[in-house]
Scaffold this motif. Structure first.
Motif, PDB file in Angstrom:
ATOM      1  N   ALA A 143       3.693   5.876  -2.686  1.00 42.42           N
ATOM      2  CA  ALA A 143       4.928   6.540  -3.105  1.00 42.42           C
ATOM      3  C   ALA A 143       5.031   6.613  -4.626  1.00 42.42           C
ATOM      4  CB  ALA A 143       6.140   5.813  -2.527  1.00 42.42           C
ATOM      5  N   LEU A 144       4.594   5.537  -5.313  1.00 41.20           N
ATOM      6  CA  LEU A 144       4.620   5.551  -6.776  1.00 41.20           C
ATOM      7  C   LEU A 144       3.667   6.610  -7.333  1.00 41.20           C
ATOM      8  CD1 LEU A 144       4.747   1.752  -7.710  1.00 41.20           C
ATOM      9  CD2 LEU A 144       6.554   3.443  -8.006  1.00 41.20           C
ATOM     10  N   ARG A 145       2.480   6.740  -6.723  1.00 42.60           N
ATOM     11  CA  ARG A 145       1.531   7.748  -7.197  1.00 42.60           C
ATOM     12  C   ARG A 145       2.087   9.158  -6.987  1.00 42.60           C
ATOM     13  NH1 ARG A 145      -2.339   4.089  -5.027  1.00 42.60           N
ATOM     14  NH2 ARG A 145      -2.408   5.254  -3.062  1.00 42.60           N
ATOM     15  N   GLU A 146       2.705   9.377  -5.828  1.00 45.13           N
ATOM     16  CA  GLU A 146       3.282  10.696  -5.571  1.00 45.13           C
ATOM     17  C   GLU A 146       4.420  10.990  -6.559  1.00 45.13           C
ATOM     18  OE1 GLU A 146       4.497  10.759  -1.536  1.00 45.13           O
ATOM     19  OE2 GLU A 146       2.457  10.782  -0.727  1.00 45.13           O
ATOM     20  N   ALA A 147       5.283   9.980  -6.783  1.00 43.81           N
ATOM     21  CA  ALA A 147       6.375  10.168  -7.753  1.00 43.81           C
ATOM     22  C   ALA A 147       5.823  10.395  -9.155  1.00 43.81           C
ATOM     23  CB  ALA A 147       7.302   8.952  -7.740  1.00 43.81           C
ATOM     24  N   GLY A 193       8.237   2.416   0.858  1.00 43.49           N
ATOM     25  CA  GLY A 193       7.320   1.323   1.208  1.00 43.49           C
ATOM     26  C   GLY A 193       7.902   0.424   2.276  1.00 43.49           C
ATOM     27  N   LEU A 194       9.214   0.109   2.167  1.00 48.18           N
ATOM     28  CA  LEU A 194       9.846  -0.751   3.168  1.00 48.18           C
ATOM     29  C   LEU A 194       9.888  -0.070   4.535  1.00 48.18           C
ATOM     30  CD1 LEU A 194      12.819  -2.207   1.073  1.00 48.18           C
ATOM     31  CD2 LEU A 194      10.830  -3.453   1.939  1.00 48.18           C
ATOM     32  N   LEU A 195      10.188   1.237   4.526  1.00 47.75           N
ATOM     33  CA  LEU A 195      10.228   1.949   5.797  1.00 47.75           C
ATOM     34  C   LEU A 195       8.861   1.942   6.470  1.00 47.75           C
ATOM     35  CD1 LEU A 195      11.655   3.754   7.848  1.00 47.75           C
ATOM     36  CD2 LEU A 195      11.076   5.729   6.400  1.00 47.75           C
ATOM     37  N   ALA A 196       7.808   2.195   5.677  1.00 48.82           N
ATOM     38  CA  ALA A 196       6.465   2.169   6.242  1.00 48.82           C
ATOM     39  C   ALA A 196       6.104   0.776   6.743  1.00 48.82           C
ATOM     40  CB  ALA A 196       5.447   2.638   5.208  1.00 48.82           C
ATOM     41  N   ALA A 197       6.474  -0.271   5.967  1.00 44.32           N
ATOM     42  CA  ALA A 197       6.187  -1.640   6.391  1.00 44.32           C
ATOM     43  C   ALA A 197       6.937  -1.983   7.674  1.00 44.32           C
ATOM     44  CB  ALA A 197       6.557  -2.613   5.269  1.00 44.32           C
ATOM     45  N   TRP A 246       0.821  -1.205   0.000  1.00 43.60           N
ATOM     46  CA  TRP A 246       0.000   0.000   0.000  1.00 43.60           C
ATOM     47  C   TRP A 246       0.861   1.264   0.000  1.00 43.60           C
ATOM     48  CZ3 TRP A 246      -1.249   4.243   3.087  1.00 43.60           C
ATOM     49  CH2 TRP A 246      -2.426   4.896   2.734  1.00 43.60           C
ATOM     50  N   PHE A 247       1.851   1.312   0.900  1.00 40.41           N
ATOM     51  CA  PHE A 247       2.704   2.508   0.976  1.00 40.41           C
ATOM     52  C   PHE A 247       3.594   2.633  -0.265  1.00 40.41           C
ATOM     53  CE2 PHE A 247       1.684   2.248   5.513  1.00 40.41           C
ATOM     54  CZ  PHE A 247       1.364   3.575   5.760  1.00 40.41           C
ATOM     55  N   ASP A 261      14.738   6.466 -10.380  1.00 36.28           N
ATOM     56  CA  ASP A 261      15.237   5.300  -9.655  1.00 36.28           C
ATOM     57  C   ASP A 261      14.083   4.615  -8.922  1.00 36.28           C
ATOM     58  OD1 ASP A 261      16.614   3.409  -8.262  1.00 36.28           O
ATOM     59  OD2 ASP A 261      17.905   4.809  -7.169  1.00 36.28           O
ATOM     60  N   PRO A 262      13.797   3.334  -9.212  1.00 37.50           N
ATOM     61  CA  PRO A 262      12.699   2.651  -8.522  1.00 37.50           C
ATOM     62  C   PRO A 262      13.010   2.353  -7.059  1.00 37.50           C
ATOM     63  CG  PRO A 262      13.870   1.108  -9.921  1.00 37.50           C
ATOM     64  CD  PRO A 262      14.464   2.457 -10.193  1.00 37.50           C
TER      65      PRO A 262
END
Length: 588
Positions: free
Chosen positions: A30-34, A288-292, A25-26, A280-281
């Protein structure tokens, strides 16, 4: 004995699933914001690129309107005329800051060029194989990006036909250097590439990507590239391994040379190009990892808290306080994420709205400039009509209302004229009353005449000529404005308009001012595009060049002479044919 282990295993599985869902989800957030930030960036840069290219689209037509180029095409063996054409093209290149301007005959042979005296001169070269030449030879505007066949330097070519008696007798082309955009993109810290309609990257911040293709090219496309020498002798190779779908506004995952990227595309349909943004992906994945991790830590703490509560009932109050504290941390984190998302959305909306307002402003400024003078005349006529009605003077009031109706029709004609000019339509020639045209021009110039205290004297003679009434008014208003500007520093200001027949059967309209006159240097370059004696900001030097083109399109000519004092501009126009019917009424 199995139940505790099954419960613990279920809790661990539930924790892992929850952490995974939190990451997904996060990561998507992040992808939508980018994607929103990247879309705004490439749209802005795409508009910048289009504006920079489109401002030169009419340049070949303006340059090609110079009579010296027509004379060079008609007498290619005349060294004096070729030399004059070379000097004029050098002047046009320096004034417009393009890479090169050159003239070709109908066989594609270059007769004159702005770089005629350099080792890489285009003179003598044949560019018949170039698509821009072929399109211009058919009477259209040619556009083509390619590596220079002579210089080896890439650029965007724009070509236009030169006509004589409605027949294409040659082609004039300009070359624009777009390499500065690569430096600009690098300065913004972006990885960008511009692809042509075949999918070949020709402008890019990464040198290793240049002239590589997004996908394998068909044999027919490779043959076309070879015949036109668009990218020299290079054969574009496949650059991208497509992991997602074709590049579009949404973020897609792709690989370039085995390296993963997030790619967004913005189509520049005007030229069939596509602007690609590479990012950069790892950055959205890291968010996402930080949020997870945070969610996993929160869930782990919650489970540990529940276990402690179950084991230590006597410390229930302490455990409950700890749970509230941990829950507050999670709530604050979610609130910050929601606030940041709202801020980014609002910023994106504001950027879109700003772009809309800028476009509306440009459109409003252009139309306002064209109809401001008729509107001023309408206000004056309406005030006069009101006063005549108060005096019960129905005759003069009716005349003013009739003039108001004519001005309304004129404003509609102005809008139609702007549309016709955008489509490059030819002038609509018809019998025109010079008395009516002069009267309309004086009405349009009246606010400026009154503000400057200029006296304008006009003949009461009427003649019928062949022309376009709106464009004739445009030429007369331009000459009157130039005359008023020329006498700006004088105390006594007077302009005289005279209509008379010439010895060769034409009709001459003379506009004479009492200004300082024309110096020999000014007379030499008077009708050249971009030449002006006005201060910076008061003129682009296109008025007389466009007036000359308008009069010539009507089959006439325009001359300028000194009269001591002042200067006189003569419009030599074709008379309207007399009707063969003895009882026919004249056409106004």
């Amino acid at each position: 004995m199995r139940r505790p282990w099954l419960g613990l295993a279920s809790i661990i599985v539930l924790l892992m699933v929850t952490v995974w869902l939190a990451f997904v989800w996060f990561h998507q957030v992040a992808l939508r914001e980018a994607g929103a930030e990247g879309n705004a960036a490439i749209q802005r840069l795409g508009r910048d690129l289009l504006v920079s290219v489109e401002k030169f689209e009419h340049l070949p037509y303006l340059v090609g309107a110079e009579q010296m180029l027509t004379q060079a095409l008609q007498s290619p063996d005349d060294s004096a005329r070729i030399a004059n054409a070379n000097r004029y093209l050098v002047f046009a290149q320096k004034r417009t800051d393009v890479a090169a301007v050159y003239l070709m005959d109908t066989e594609g042979q270059t007769l004159a060029a702005s770089n005629w005296d350099t080792p890489a001169s285009f003179v003598g070269r044949n560019y018949r194989f170039r698509p821009y030449f072929q399109d211009a030879l058919k009477g259209g505007t040619g556009r083509f990006y390619a590596v220079g066949a002579t210089t080896g330097e890439p650029g965007f070519f724009i070509a236009a036909p030169i006509l004589a008696a409605s027949r294409v007798i040659g082609v004039v082309a300009v070359k624009i250097d777009l390499n500065a955009f690569e430096d600009k993109w690098r300065a913004e810290g972006l990885q960008l590439a511009l692809a042509d309609e075949k999918g070949v990257l020709f402008l890019t911040t990464e040198h290793a990507w240049r002239y590589r293709s997004l996908y394998p090219l068909a044999t027919s496309v490779l043959t076309q590239l070879h015949e036109t020498l668009q990218y020299g002798n290079l054969t574009p190779d496949k650059l991208i391994e497509r992991v997602g779908t074709a590049p579009g506004p949404q973020v897609q995952a792709m690989k370039v040379g085995g390296v993963p990227y997030l790619v967004q595309g913005h189509a520049l349909d005007r030229f069939g190009w596509q602007l690609l943004l590479f990012s950069d992906p790892a950055k959205p994945r890291a968010r996402g990892l930080l949020a997870a991790e945070l969610v996993g830590m929160a869930l782990t703490l919650l489970l540990l808290l529940m276990a402690l509560v179950w084991q230590y009932r006597r410390r229930m109050a302490e455990r409950q306080a700890s749970m509230r504290e941990r829950a507050q941390v999670v709530a604050e984190l979610e609130q910050r994420i929601a606030t940041r998302t709202a801020e980014l959305t609002a910023a994106n909306d504001a950027a879109v709205q700003t772009g809309k307002l800028a476009l509306l402003g440009q459109m409003a400024a252009g139309i306002s400039h064209e109809i401001s003078q008729p509107l001023t005349a309408l206000r004056t006529l309406a005030d006069n009509a009101s006063k005549f009605l108060e005096r019960q003077d129905a005759g003069n009031a009716g005349n003013n209302l009739r003039l108001i109706g004519e001005l309304c029709t004129r404003m509609g004609s102005i809008v139609g004229e702007l549309k016709a000019f955008a489509r490059k339509e030819p002038a609509r020639l018809q019998p025109v009353s010079l008395k009516h045209v002069i009267g309309s021009s004086l009405m349009l110039i009246e606010p400026m005449r009154h503000a400057t205290g200029t006296r304008i004297v006009s003949d009461d003679i009427d003649r019928q000529v062949m022309g376009d009434p709106i464009r004739l008014e445009q030429v007369l208003v331009n000459l009157l404005r130039n005359g008023i500007d020329a006498m700006e520093a004088q105390r006594e200001k007077e302009i005289e308009i005279r209509v008379q027949d010439t010895e060769d059967g034409h009709v001459c309209v003379s506009v004479q001012d009492r200004g300082p006159g024309l110096s020999p240097d000014v007379q030499q370059h008077l009708f050249e595009p971009f030449f002006t004696t006005k201060p910076s900001g008061k003129g682009l030097g296109l008025g007389l060049a466009l007036s000359k083109a308008i009069v010539r399109e009507m089959g006439g000519r325009i001359n300028a002479t000194n009269t001591h004092p002042g200067a006189r501009f003569d419009l030599i126009l074709q008379p309207a044919p007399t009707t063969p019917h003895p009882h026919a009424s004249p056409v106004d």
